[in-house]
Structure formats: structure tokens, C-alpha cells
Design an enzyme around this catalytic site. Structure first.
Site, PDB file in Angstrom:
ATOM      1  N   CYS B 409      38.409  35.066  36.323  1.00 36.53           N
ATOM      2  CA  CYS B 409      38.674  33.963  35.425  1.00 36.53           C
ATOM      3  C   CYS B 409      37.497  32.994  35.333  1.00 36.53           C
ATOM      4  CB  CYS B 409      39.933  33.230  35.830  1.00 36.53           C
ATOM      5  SG  CYS B 409      39.908  32.673  37.536  1.00 36.53           S
ATOM      6  N   HIS B 453      43.207  29.408  39.131  1.00 33.49           N
ATOM      7  CA  HIS B 453      42.782  29.934  37.837  1.00 33.49           C
ATOM      8  C   HIS B 453      41.768  28.984  37.211  1.00 33.49           C
ATOM      9  CE1 HIS B 453      43.165  32.630  34.538  1.00 33.49           C
ATOM     10  NE2 HIS B 453      43.623  31.722  33.682  1.00 33.49           N
ATOM     11  N   ASP B 469      42.371  30.414  26.995  1.00 34.80           N
ATOM     12  CA  ASP B 469      42.248  31.158  28.261  1.00 34.80           C
ATOM     13  C   ASP B 469      41.614  32.496  27.952  1.00 34.80           C
ATOM     14  OD1 ASP B 469      42.404  32.278  30.705  1.00 34.80           O
ATOM     15  OD2 ASP B 469      44.572  32.021  30.957  1.00 34.80           O
TER      16      ASP B 469
END
Lengths: 304, 661
Positions: B409, B453, B469
Site C-alpha cells: 500500500c 494501511h 486508494d
């Protein structure tokens, strides 16, 4: 051992009818290595009881009838000069037996009485400088006639102390007396009796009694009883330490013939009147009540 | 004090209990010190079991000196938590070598309690609590055993029961002290430095050039109790630190000098729908940040909301704390200052040329189209999700976007944000947690460190700050391993691999619910909550002295009750045998069956048997055991049976039909 003793009680009870309690007390007295004094009228079975016990326990039995002219030597024995050997030979008297029935002990003179009492105490006799041990076990059952006291020498309190227990036989109850009247001659029955124990077993039992456990709680109770006798207004004088030992020993024997290996307060209570009865002098004696009166007096003591 | 020799069984109890108490310390101590302790303990075991000799006085003195020196050598001090407990442990083991009398043994057992309490300096979890309770029981049992001269191995059950009874009797006192004893604000012990050495899934910066070690830990970051329904999984973005500043490889939050007055309060925004209300219990992570669902609407007064919607705590979180929060899941945050805009467009001038070139190629497109183009770039090129990405060079974003194309991520968020900035769209990196698993037993949500994250936020004209995202566009088949998949799909509920594992998951949920309750109700009972409780009970009207008076009054009441019981029952006896027999007698007295003082127990039982044949068997059993114990050879087994029979003895009042039948 417990069952053997029960057999002795049963066998004795078959001949001396209706007196199981007295039989047990006598047996307990024997196991406690004490001597027994039976105070009762003639003809209630004192002699038979002694004889049956002696036979059932396999003891050598001698009976001495005390009379006013009985001499110590008649009891202890005498040394007689033997012409063949040219020496004095000791002829042991009737006291050299394992179970002695001293009948009507209060008929003899104090000197003769004390000869027997000393033999009881010392377990040995000294005659003409020589000390001779008495056989083991050695057990005396003495009887005393409480009523016809003319021309008798009642045992003094100090001498009564030599006896562990004093019991009364009393009249048999109606059913027992009927059996007695209808049954066979007592003497025949005694003759048919076979010993149930031997002297070795009896001694082992006596040793076992001595080792029976008396817990602290029980000793507390015995001490409370002794203390009570010394404080209570019912008695002229309290119980001696020897009486305390006797009480404990009697209770041990009672526990033993009841098949227990430790003493409970009930054992003490059971034997108490017979052990302290002849050692205590009541301020106001009530001869009609006997053991029951003593039990009542000592019920003032709580079990700790 | 008792100078007699302790009973052998008592000594073994003591040795066992102290071993059990010392073991956690031994694990914690440096190897040299634990070796010393193990040797000393072993010596004592040798004394007990093999008949070895105790050391002489001179040797003991020498050993004591060496022990103290060893602690000093390892820690350079004798004070403080670590050195102090180490010294206590070593000295406790040494004390065992001069244990001769009951008094020594008692002192050693009390030292054991002390050492036990010291364990609280290292952890206060539910498991530590259970362990301490068990050890306290063991030590109390040891005290019982030490004071029972005739003890043997068969007595263990009785000792344990008696020790347990003592602890149970202490329970009300414990509860009272727990509630009323003044709480000190802040942690009573333990410096934050060594008290909270745990790892978090987040850090205060992001570096792509190094291989960032992702926190694999299943440790709990925080727990959340929603007032209403739990939001959908794809809305669970727990907002944490926001990174603005980059040098091309590394991302940092705004430095202290860059945070002007504008940064200190939240900008205006438009909210849609009702706010989501929830209570968040933060695990101590020794950081100043707090997490909230995007977008935090309200926070407790002492929590500050920044311009980029971060929640900041006034102090580092050294304790577990609860926060009542609310968030809007749908919002429009259009406010942006020129200063912000320039910060959100900042890029190092020379780094990552290829990335800039790519962004320039989208020049003619609108902002929304550029975002779509960038996401399509990740989707259509062979980008893979992996927890172990290959190392990146100086132009880290270029390497990632054009060469390696493997990362997690952080890589995606950093690359996407860089692309946006290069294309002239203000963008920033947001880190935090994504997802959360609902505990079906406790009904709350757990967010673990493994759910950490990072994502992006871009500013679009007419829409304000929008969350993007980029990691989410990677299709699942491009995830390298199953573990990666789990991390990657942390929004999805964990599907048990097979049925057997379902109970395991259930067990885990149950344990966490238990742990949460412990945290909330036991550890979370701090000075503020205590004050609130006492206020509600009306005890604080007279200040702390009032509370102290209540405490004293409660003690007096307990003592008074005991005194009253003694008064009512008459003499108390220490002998449990007599006490239990008296209890039986009292029960019979209530039925009018009184033992005469001169009546022996057996005579009494026989008399009762004639009066009440129905209770004769029970009473006969009790009497036989009592007589055997009091006058005969009764031992522990008889005492146990007697106790049971005596406590169970409850004669009923005679009913009329007992005669009829």
C-alpha cells in the site's frame, strides 16, 4: 482377641446366669492387672464366678476360706524340716496359684489379711527371709459378707485401695433364677468347661491394655473427675492419684473388651462407680443406692 | 515467632510455590542472573530431596555479596524496576539457603508475595491477573502448610481448600480497596520507555528505498464500539498521520515550522447524512495520534483536530484510554488555502523524471480524468501486491512505476500521490488502518496492527479532498501469496479455511471479548472514573476524607460483624473438630435434642437414635468419626469425612407422618 474375650463372657454367662455386666467387669479387672472385691451375701454365685473365670481363662485356681483362726502361714506356705534330706523344704501355700478366691476375707484376723494383701501388692511373698515370686498372672478375687458382721474384721480403707474394683453380684432376676433352678448342677457345668485362653494369651491381652491410647481430651475428663471428687461436698476426702491411675487402667480394660483400641469417656463412666466406690467415703452414705448414687454424683462433671 | 523447624511437607510447598513465582522472573532476567537463581534453587531442592547440606554462614555471606555484585554489574544500579526486581529474585533464592525455622519460611513466603506483586510492573493483562491470583493461592496454601506441623502429602487438598477459603474471604476487602483506594493519575509504575516497547503498524514517516518491515503483528491497535450499525467494510478508513513532505523516496508529515496557525483547527466542510457515533479504546502505542473514521466530526475537548483532519493527543498515549468520537462518512471538504495548495504540490525538482514525464503526457485531460488514467495505469500494467518488494533505487517512484512494479500500500499511495502532484493536482498521503473485524461475542470491532494501511487524497475542483486508494485497483490474482491476500483484502471478513478452524476463530473472539472487558472495567478504572463513581455514590461530598471514612466504616462493620458472631455463639474454639461438633449439636438443639454435659457422644447418639430413628444413621457416622478423631487414631481422611458429614448434617423437624410410616 476380642472374639475370644467375648467367648469367655458367653461361656461364663452360661453358668453364672444373668450377670453379664459383673462378668465383664471381673474380666476387665483381670485384664487391668487388678484385684477384685466382691461384696455380697453368700450363695449368690461368687465362688462359681471365680471358678468359671479361672477355668475359662486356663488359670490355676485355688480357693482359701478365711476363718478367724487362719494364720498367714496357712496362706503363704511353710518350711518343714525333712528328715531324709536333713533340710528345710518349702511347702508353698494356696497363694501360689494364678487365680485365688479369698472367700470371706473379713473373717480372718488383720494379720492374716495383710499377709494376703501384701502378696497382692508385691506380686511376691517373703517367707523366712526368702523372697518367692508369685505366678504370672496373679489375680485375687476376694469376697466379703456385708451383713453378718459379728466377729469380723472389716478391711480398712487403706487396704480396700489394693482392690482395683469392688462389685456386688446381687440376686439374679426372675428369668435367670428360673433357668438356674431348672438347669443342671452348676458344679457339673464348671467341670465340663474347657479353657478358652492360655496364660500367654492373657498376658498379651494385659500388655495390650496397658498400651491402649488415652487421648488428651480423655485425660482432661479423668482429671476433671478427680478434681470433682476433691471439691465436691459429697465426699469426706477426694480420690488419690493412685485412684486416678486405677480409673484410667480400668477404663482401658473396658475399652479393650469392647473391641476398641482407644478409650472414650463412656468407658470411664462405665467403670467409675466400681473403681471409686470403695475408695471414697460419702458424707451421707446411702447404702441402698450403691453405684447408681456414685454415677449420679459424678454426672455433675461435664465431658470437656 | 515460631522457631521450630518447618514440617517437611510445608517446606516442599514453599519450594514449589517459590519456584512457580520465580520462573517468570527467571525468563525475564539476563542469562547470568537466571543461572545463579536456578543454581541456588537447585541447591535447595538438593537439600530437600537428596539431603545435601546447607551452606555455612561464611559461604552464605560470600554468595550474598556475589549476588548483589552480579546485579550491579549487569544493571549498573541496584534501584529501579529491572535491577530492583532482579536483586529481589536473587536474594529470595539465597534466602532459601538459610531456611531453618518456621519463621524463616514465613518470611520467605511473604517475600514471594512481594516478588509476585512486582510482576505487575511488567504487565497488567488479564492473563497476568489470573496467574497472580493462582500464585497468591499457592503462596497462601503454603502458609497453611507451614503452620501444620503434622502435615503430610495427603493434606494437599485440605491446604488448597483452606488457602482458597482465605482468598475468598479477602475478596470483599479486595473489591472495596479496588473501588475506594485513591487512584493516582497516570501510570503508577513503569517508565513509558520500557513499559511500552511494542511495535505499531504505523510510523511517523514512509521510506520506499528501504524494505519497510510491515507489522505482521496481530496485536490490537484499538477497539471500537459503534453506537449504531457498523458501517460497510469499504468505508472503514481509520484516518491517522497525514504525510505532505517528500524528497522523492521518503514521505514526512509537516515539520513543526511548516505548521502555521492555519493548521491548528479543522477547515469548514459540508457533511451529508447522520454522523456515526462510536467509542474508541486506544491501546497505548506511545504516540500522540488518535484514529477516527474519515471524516472526524467531533472529538473530546482535549483532542485537537488539525487542518488535515488528524486527531492529535496532548500527550503520548501511555495508557489505554477511551474516546467518544463521531464521524461523517459522506462529506465535502472544499476549503484549501494557497499555503496548503503549494504544500500539496511540492515535489523534489530533479527526482523521478520518468514519473514526471508520464504525468505530463496527461496534460490535456481534466483532473478527474487524470485520476482515472493513473488508476488505469496500475490496473492495466502488471503491478503486483507483495509484502516483500524488491529494493528501489534513488529514483524510487520511477523504479516502482516502470521497473519493479511490486509493492504494498505504501508504494502505491506514494507513487499515486507523486503522479498526481506531477500532473498538478494537489495530493497527500494518508496513513491509518483499513477495515476491522467484528467480535461477535463482545459486539465490538477490533482493529489490529496488521490492518495498517496507506492511501491517497487528491483535491479536485468542485469536489474538494477525495480519498483514492490505488492499492484497491490491483486485481486479486496479482497478489503474490495467501498471506498477502489476507492483508490485501483486510476489508473482507476472514473466511475460515475449514470447519475445524471455525471454533478456533470463535475462541479467539471469546478471549478478546474477555480481554476487552478486563481492559474496560478493571484496568480502565482510573482516577477520573473513580471520581465519577464516588461522586455518583455521594461519597465525594466531603472530599477524599469522606471516602476514607467510608473505607474505615466498612472495615469497622466487618470487624463488628465478626465480634457479634463471637458474642452470639459464645466461646469460640480454635479446634475445628470441636467447632464442627458444636455445630452438629446446635442443629440438634434447635430440635430440642440437647446433649447433657456428662453425656458422652456415643451415649448421646444412642439416646437420639431412640428418639429420632430417622437421623440415627447420619448422627452415628458423625459420632463415630468424632470419637475416633477426638479419642482415637483418626487422621486426615477421617477429618475430611467428618467435616463433610458435619456440614451436610441438617436434621429436619419431625413430621407427623414419620411415625405413621
Amino acid at each position: 482377641m476380642y472374639s475370644l474375650l467375648e467367648q469367655v463372657v458367653t461361656a461364663t454367662g452360661n453358668i453364672v446366669l444373668g450377670k453379664e455386666r459383673q462378668i465383664r467387669l471381673a474380666l476387665a479387672c483381670l485384664l487391668a492387672r487388678g484385684h477384685l472385691l466382691i461384696e455380697d451375701l453368700p450363695g449368690v454365685g461368687k465362688t462359681t464366678l471365680a471358678h468359671v473365670l479361672a477355668t475359662a481363662l486356663g488359670l490355676r485356681f485355688n480357693r482359701i476360706q478365711f476363718t478367724a483362726d487362719l494364720l498367714p502361714a496357712d496362706i503363704l506356705g511353710i518350711s518343714i524340716y525333712e528328715r531324709e534330706s536333713g533340710e528345710f523344704q518349702f511347702h508353698p501355700g494356696p497363694v501360689f496359684a494364678q487365680l485365688i478366691l479369698a472367700d470371706e476375707i473379713n473373717r480372718a484376723s488383720p494379720k492374716t489379711q495383710s499377709a494376703l494383701l501384701e502378696a497382692m501388692e508385691e506380686q511376691q511373698v517373703t517367707i523366712e527371709g526368702a523372697t518367692r515370686p508369685l505366678p504370672e498372672p496373679f489375680f485375687v478375687i476376694a469376697t466379703q459378707n456385708p451383713i453378718n458382721q459379728v466377729g469380723t474384721f472389716p478391711l480398712p480403707e487403706s487396704q480396700l485401695d489394693r482392690f482395683l474394683m469392688r462389685i456386688e453380684l446381687g440376686y439374679p432376676d426372675r428369668a435367670a433364677e428360673r433357668l438356674l433352678l431348672a438347669g443342671r448342677e452348676r458344679r457339673e457345668l464348671v467341670a465340663e468347661l474347657r479353657p478358652l485362653l492360655d496364660a500367654g494369651q492373657l498376658q498379651a491381652a494385659q500388655n495390650a491394655v496397658r498400651r491402649l491410647k488415652t487421648s488428651d481430651a480423655l485425660l482432661d475428663y479423668v482429671q476433671a473427675l478427680l478434681d470433682h471428687s476433691r471439691r465436691s461436698p459429697h465426699f469426706l476426702a477426694g480420690l488419690s492419684p493412685r485412684a486416678g491411675l486405677a480409673l484410667l487402667q480400668g477404663a482401658r480394660a473396658w475399652a479393650y473388651i469392647n473391641g476398641r483400641d482407644y478409650v472414650v469417656p463412656e468407658d470411664v463412666q462405665e467403670v467409675l462407680p466400681y473403681i471409686v466406690g470403695h475408695r471414697l467415703q460419702a458424707v451421707r452414705d446411702d447404702p441402698g443406692r450403691g453405684p447408681a448414687q456414685i454415677t449420679a454424683w459424678f454426672q455433675e462433671v461435664a465431658i470437656p | 515467632m515460631n522457631l521450630a523447624e518447618p514440617p517437611p511437607s510445608g517446606r516442599l510447598w514453599l519450594l514449589g510455590a517459590l519456584t512457580a513465582v520465580t520462573v517468570p522472573q527467571l525468563v525475564r532476567l539476563p542469562i547470568a542472573l537466571s543461572t545463579i537463581c536456578v543454581l541456588l534453587l537447585g541447591w535447595r531442592y538438593g537439600v530437600e530431596l537428596r539431603g545435601w547440606r546447607l551452606p555455612s554462614r561464611a559461604l552464605r555471606l560470600l554468595l550474598t555479596g556475589c549476588g548483589a555484585l552480579a546485579v550491579l554489574f549487569v544493571y549498573h544500579t541496584l534501584f529501579g524496576r529491572d535491577a530492583g526486581l532482579a536483586l529481589l529474585t536473587v536474594m529470595l533464592c539465597l534466602k532459601l539457603l538459610e531456611l531453618r525455622t518456621v519463621r524463616d519460611a514465613m518470611v520467605t513466603a511473604f517475600l514471594g508475595y512481594f516478588l509476585l506483586a512486582g510482576g505487575f510492573l511488567y504487565g497488567q493483562s488479564l492473563w497476568v491477573g489470573i496467574y497472580l491470583l493462582a500464585m497468591a493461592w499457592l503462596l497462601t496454601t503454603t502458609l497453611v502448610a507451614l503452620n501444620h506441623p503434622a502435615g503430610n502429602r495427603k493434606c494437599a487438598g485440605i491446604y488448597l481448600r483452606q488457602g482458597g477459603m482465605l482468598l475468598l474471604q479477602a475478596l470483599p476487602l479486595m473489591a472495596l480497596l479496588f473501588v475506594l483506594f485513591p487512584r493516582i493519575p497516570g501510570p503508577l509504575w513503569g517508565l513509558p520507555k520500557d513499559a511500552f516497547g511494542g511495535h505499531t503498524g504505523l510510523s511517523n514517516h514512509m521510506t520506499l528505498a528501504n524494505i519497510t518491515q510491515l507489522a505482521d503483528s496481530e496485536a490490537v491497535a484499538f477497539r471500537v464500539q459503534f453506537d449504531g450499525p457498523v458501517p460497510a467494510a469499504n468505508e472503514l478508513y481509520w484516518r491517522g498521520p497525514v504525510f505532505w513532505v517528500t524528497d522523492g523516496r521518503r514521505w514526512d508529515p509537516l515539520a513543526a515550522g511548516q505548521r502555521g496557525e492555519w493548521y491548528r483547527r479543522p477547515p469548514p466542510y459540508t457533511a451529508y447524512g447522520k454522523p456515526v457515533r462510536y467509542t474508541l479504546t486506544l491501546e497505548p502505542d506511545n504516540e500522540k495520534w488518535l484514529f477516527a473514521l474519515d471524516l472526524p466530526a467531533s472529538a473530546p475537548p482535549h483532542v485537537r483536530v488539525t487542518e488535515d483532519f488528524q486527531l492529535r493527543l496532548p500527550q503520548r498515549a501511555a495508557q489505554r484510554r477511551r474516546f467518544a468520537l463521531s464521524s461523517y462518512l459522506h462529506y465535502r471538504a472544499e476549503a484549501i488555502t494557497p499555503r496548503e495548495r503549494s504544500l500539496a504540490l511540492q515535489l523534489p525538482p530533479r527526482a523521478n523524471p520518468r514519473t514526471r514525464a508520464l504525468a505530463r503526457s496527461w496534460d490535456k485531460l481534466s483532473d478527474a480524468e487524470i485520476v482515472q488514467q493513473a488508476l488505469d495505469y496500475f490496473r492495466n500494467n502488471p503491478f503486483y501486491y507483495t509484502r516483500r518488494p524488491p529494493p528501489l533505487g534513488d529514483n524510487a517512484i520511477d523504479d516502482f512505476l516502470f521497473t519493479t512494479r511490486r509493492g504494498f500500500c505504501e508504494h502505491y499511495a506514494a507513487a499515486f500521490t507523486t503522479l498526481m502532484r506531477a500532473a498538478g493536482i494537489p495530493a497527500r498521503v494518508v496513513t491509518g488502518y483499513q477495515g476491522g473485524e467484528v467480535n461477535p461475542i463482545g459486539g465490538y470491532m477490533i482493529v489490529r496492527q496488521s490492518m495498517a494501511h496507506a492511501w491517497s487524497e487528491v483535491y479536485l475542483k468542485g469536489r474538494g479532498w477525495v480519498r483514492v486508494d490505488p492499492t484497491a485497483v490491483i486485481p486479486p490474482q496479482r497478489v503474490e501469496s495467501t498471506e498477502d491476500l489476507q492483508r490485501f483484502r483486510s476489508t473482507a471478513p476472514i473466511i475460515p479455511l475449514n470447519v475445524e478452524l471455525a471454533w478456533l476463530a470463535h475462541l479467539r473472539d471469546g478471549l478478546d471479548a474477555l480481554n476487552n472487558a478486563w481492559n474496560q472495567w478493571v484496568l480502565g478504572y482510573n482516577n477520573i472514573r473513580q471520581q465519577r463513581l464516588l461522586q455518583r455514590l455521594g461519597l465525594l461530598r466531603f472530599g477524599w476524607s469522606g471516602a476514607a471514612a467510608v473505607l474505615a466504616a466498612a472495615f469497622a462493620a466487618v470487624l463488628g460483624l465478626v465480634a457479634l458472631q463471637i458474642l452470639v455463639r459464645g466461646e469460640t474454639t480454635k479446634d475445628p473438630l470441636l467447632r464442627l461438633y458444636r455445630r452438629v449439636e446446635r442443629r440438634l438443639e434447635r430440635l430440642g435434642l440437647v446433649r447433657n454435659p456428662y453425656e458422652g457422644p456415643q451415649t448421646f447418639a444412642r439416646r437420639i437414635a431412640t428418639l429420632r430413628p430417622d437421623i440415627a444413621p447420619a448422627l452415628s457416622t458423625i459420632t463415630d468419626l468424632y470419637v475416633a478423631l477426638r479419642y482415637g487414631h483418626g487422621g486426615m481422611t477421617e477429618l475430611t469425612r467428618f467435616r463433610q458429614a458435619a456440614l451436610r448434617f441438617r436434621p429436619s423437624r419431625r413430621t407427623t407422618d414419620s411415625y405413621v410410616s
